[in-house]
Scaffold this active site. Structure first.
Site, short mmCIF file in Angstrom:
data_model
loop_
_atom_site.label_atom_id
_atom_site.label_comp_id
_atom_site.label_asym_id
_atom_site.label_seq_id
_atom_site.Cartn_x
_atom_site.Cartn_y
_atom_site.Cartn_z
N HIS A 296 142.87 64.29 69.79
CA HIS A 296 141.52 63.77 69.60
C HIS A 296 140.81 63.78 70.96
O HIS A 296 141.46 63.65 72.01
CB HIS A 296 141.57 62.34 69.06
CG HIS A 296 142.06 62.24 67.66
ND1 HIS A 296 141.91 61.10 66.90
CD2 HIS A 296 142.70 63.14 66.86
CE1 HIS A 296 142.42 61.29 65.71
NE2 HIS A 296 142.91 62.51 65.65
N GLU B 187 139.16 61.57 72.55
CA GLU B 187 139.43 60.39 73.39
C GLU B 187 140.77 60.51 74.10
O GLU B 187 140.89 60.22 75.29
CB GLU B 187 139.45 59.11 72.55
CG GLU B 187 138.17 58.83 71.80
CD GLU B 187 138.22 59.32 70.35
OE1 GLU B 187 138.52 60.52 70.11
OE2 GLU B 187 137.94 58.51 69.46
N CYS C 130 139.52 56.04 66.19
CA CYS C 130 140.52 55.71 65.16
C CYS C 130 141.52 54.72 65.76
O CYS C 130 141.50 54.44 66.96
CB CYS C 130 141.22 57.00 64.71
SG CYS C 130 142.37 57.67 65.94
N CYS D 209 143.44 56.14 68.82
CA CYS D 209 142.62 56.23 70.04
C CYS D 209 142.26 54.86 70.58
O CYS D 209 142.24 54.65 71.79
CB CYS D 209 141.38 57.06 69.75
SG CYS D 209 141.75 58.81 69.43
#
Length: 154
Positions: A58, A60, A88, A91
């Site tokens: 992801h 992040e 999420c 993260c």
């Protein structure tokens, strides 16, 4: 009279990273990690889940990894994260572990978010660090990019 310097639009940079990710066929989420004391970008990335065959890639996570490697430190206290979608739970936990100072995100994610929705990671008693959180920054732009991406795939 002192001239006021214009503050960089870090969310615009995150939106640009999201667009590039979408153009590569990734879910269009972008992130920028900033050192606010000098107003500089430490790391930027868009999602790379498909390209890396890595469910943890992801945006992040990628900027946290890059910044931690660049600083030779797993703690990024004082840094701010700008991301186009509510982080999420994975993260959000990484953000807490990295000790980020502030998180600004664009679109809310009622289905998969982990900050204002779902498990609300930063509100849990087991969360050791809670950054300042500002949601809804350029929310419409971020949400429209996501909607358009998924509309093309249906």
């Amino acid at each position: 009279m002192e001239k006021q310097l214009e503050q960089p639009d870090f969310m615009a940079l995150a939106l640009s990273e999201a667009q590039k990710a979408g153009d590569r066929g990734e879910v269009p989420v972008g992130a920028v990690l900033v050192d606010p004391t000098v107003q500089t970008v430490v790391a930027s990335a868009g999602n790379q889940v498909e390209a890396d065959h890595d469910p943890t890639a992801h945006a992040e996570i990628l900027v946290i990894r890059a910044a931690a490697a660049a600083h030779s430190d797993a703690r990024l206290a004082g840094c701010d994260l700008y991301v186009t979608l509510e982080p999420c739970p994975m993260c959000a936990t990484a953000i807490s572990f990295a000790r980020l100072r502030r998180v600004e995100f664009g679109a809310y994610d009622p289905k998969g978010g982990g900050v204002d929705h779902g498990p609300k990671i930063f509100s849990q008693p087991t969360c050791h660090h809670q950054p300042e959180v500002i949601g809804g920054v350029r929310e419409l732009e971020a949400a429209e990019m996501l909607k358009a991406f998924f509309a093309e795939r249906r």
